[in-house]
Design an enzyme around this catalytic site. Sequence first.
Site, short mmCIF file in Angstrom:
data_model
loop_
_atom_site.label_atom_id
_atom_site.label_comp_id
_atom_site.label_asym_id
_atom_site.label_seq_id
_atom_site.Cartn_x
_atom_site.Cartn_y
_atom_site.Cartn_z
N HIS A 82 -19.97 17.91 -28.07
CA HIS A 82 -18.59 17.54 -28.38
C HIS A 82 -17.66 18.38 -27.53
O HIS A 82 -17.83 19.59 -27.43
CB HIS A 82 -18.30 17.79 -29.86
CG HIS A 82 -16.94 17.31 -30.28
ND1 HIS A 82 -16.74 16.04 -30.77
CD2 HIS A 82 -15.73 17.91 -30.25
CE1 HIS A 82 -15.44 15.89 -31.03
NE2 HIS A 82 -14.82 17.00 -30.72
N ASP A 161 -10.61 13.33 -42.35
CA ASP A 161 -10.19 13.77 -41.01
C ASP A 161 -9.36 12.69 -40.32
O ASP A 161 -8.40 13.00 -39.63
CB ASP A 161 -11.41 14.13 -40.15
CG ASP A 161 -10.96 14.54 -38.74
OD1 ASP A 161 -10.22 15.53 -38.63
OD2 ASP A 161 -11.30 13.84 -37.78
N ARG A 168 -1.49 15.14 -38.37
CA ARG A 168 -1.27 16.32 -37.53
C ARG A 168 -0.70 15.94 -36.17
O ARG A 168 0.13 16.65 -35.60
CB ARG A 168 -2.58 17.10 -37.35
CG ARG A 168 -3.02 17.80 -38.63
CD ARG A 168 -4.46 18.24 -38.52
NE ARG A 168 -4.70 19.05 -37.35
CZ ARG A 168 -5.84 19.04 -36.64
NH1 ARG A 168 -6.84 18.27 -37.02
NH2 ARG A 168 -5.97 19.80 -35.59
N SER A 183 -11.78 19.87 -38.41
CA SER A 183 -11.75 18.48 -37.97
C SER A 183 -13.02 18.16 -37.16
O SER A 183 -13.73 17.19 -37.43
CB SER A 183 -10.49 18.25 -37.12
OG SER A 183 -10.57 17.06 -36.40
N LYS A 187 -16.79 16.18 -38.62
CA LYS A 187 -17.35 14.98 -37.98
C LYS A 187 -18.77 15.24 -37.49
O LYS A 187 -19.66 14.40 -37.61
CB LYS A 187 -16.47 14.54 -36.81
CG LYS A 187 -15.19 13.86 -37.27
CD LYS A 187 -14.34 13.41 -36.11
CE LYS A 187 -13.69 14.57 -35.41
NZ LYS A 187 -12.29 14.46 -35.09
N1 URA Z 1 -10.59 17.05 -31.58
C1 URA Z 1 -10.80 16.73 -32.89
O1 URA Z 1 -11.68 15.95 -33.22
N2 URA Z 1 -10.01 17.30 -33.80
C2 URA Z 1 -9.04 18.17 -33.52
O2 URA Z 1 -8.38 18.67 -34.41
C3 URA Z 1 -8.81 18.49 -32.16
C4 URA Z 1 -9.61 17.92 -31.21
#
Ligand code: URA
Length: 433
Positions: A82, A161, A168, A183, A187
Site C-alpha cells: 500500500h 473509513d 476528512r 484509515s 483497510k
Molecule cells: N490513504 C488512505 O487510505 N487514507 C488516508 O487517510 C490517507 C491516505
Amino acid sequence: MRMYDIIKNKRDNKELTKDEIEFFVKGYTDGTIPDYQASALTMAIFFNGMTEKETAILTLAMANSGDTVDLSQFENKTVDKHSTGGVGDKTTLIVAPIVASLGCIIAKMSGRGLGHTGGTVDKLESIDGFNTSLTNEDFFEQVKNIGIAVIGQTGNLTPADKKLYALRDVTATVDSIPLIASSIMSKKLAAGSHTIVLDVKCGSGAFMKTPEDAKSLAEEMVKIGKNNGRNMAAIITDMNTPLGKNIGNSLEVIEAIAVLSGNGPDDLKFVAKALATEIVALSKNINTKEASELVENAISDGSAFNKLKEWVVAQGGNGEWIKNPDNFPKAKFCEDIFAENDCYISSMNAEEIGISSVILGAGREKKDDTIDMTAGIILNKKTGDKIKKGDIIATLYTNNESSLKSAKEKFLKSLELSDIKPQEIPLIYEIVR
Ligand code: URA
C-alpha cells in the site's frame, strides 16, 4: 454515552476510552452521529492527536465496521502493498506481477485517484477491457488459478473509513497521523493479507512532508499490523519529485510495462525493486540479498512480464496492449515545455505537478468526473538535471485543448531553477520493520 462528551474529551486532550471510540465508529457508520459532530471530533484529533492505544482501538473498530475478507485458504502466502499516495507512483503495477511470479499470492483491493494522487484501479482501467469489478467468485477463482487479482474496493469493506475519509477530504483533516494510520490499516486488516508492505511517501507530493512525520506514521502502522498478527514492514520513500517520468493513467501503465521489460527510469526501478524485495523477504522468510536476487531474476528472465500479461488477460484486458504498448491510444493534443535558460532544476513540487495532470484530465476534480486515460505529463528532465535553453523539460498530453494553458502555468510554478546543482535527496529514507 453522548457524542458531545466524546468531542469535549478530545478537545480537552483526554485519552478516549475503547467504549467511546467504538460508540463513535458505530454511530457514524450507521448514521446516528451526524457529519458535524464527526467533523468536530476529527478536527479535535487533528489538533490533539491520539495515543497509540486510541489509534489501535480506532483502527480495529473501523476494520470491523463492515465485511472482512477471509484469505485463510491461501495460508500465509498472501501479500499486499500500500502506498500512502503519490504522483507518478505506478509501483503496484510492477511489484504485484513480480512477487506473484515468485509464488506470493496477491488478492488485492486498490483505490482510485484521490486529489492530486493517482490510483491503481484507474490506471488498470486504461487497459482495453480490463475489469476491476470482478464478482467474489471470479476474484477467488482467478487468485487460485494464477496467484493474482486486483479489484476496486468492494461494497461493504470498512464503511466507517469510506464515510470518514470523504468527510476528512472536505474538512482539512486528512493529514493527521492517527487518522491516516487508522484509515490505511483498517483497510489492510479487513482485506486479509498476511504480509503487508507499506510505501510511506514523504515530501512535497505526499501527505507527510518531512521524514520525521513519515517515520512516525510508518512506525504506528507497522505496530498496528504486528499487533494483529501480520508480517509488516514500511519503506519511507521520497515524494518531493514524481516517481519515474510518466504521470497519468495509460502513460503510467506504459512505463510499468517498460520496467517489467527490463527498461524504464532508474528511480522507479529502484523503488519498485525495493518494495518487491521487502515483500518477498518477509513472505518467504529469507534475507534481503536472496530476495533481491529473486526479484532481479523475475525481471530479467521475463517471468514478471509474463505474469503481468497473464493477469491482464485473466481480468478481460487486451494482452496485445501489454505486448505492444503502441496500442494504447494517444491524446489528441500535446504541448512541450521548453527551458528558457541554462540552469539546474533544483526542485519540482510533486503536488503541483499532480494538480497539473489533473487539470489535463488525468484525475478527478469532482467525485463523478470521468478521467481522460490518455492525459498526463511525461517529464524529460527531473530534479538535479542540468537544462539548456531550448531543452524540452516536459510534454503535456490531453484531449481537452483548453486545459493546456492552465496546466502549463501550474507545471511551471512547480519548478525551482538554480545555477547551482542541488543536493541529492535519497529515494529511500528508511525501512521500518
Ligand atoms: N490513504 C488512505 O487510505 N487514507 C488516508 O487517510 C490517507 C491516505
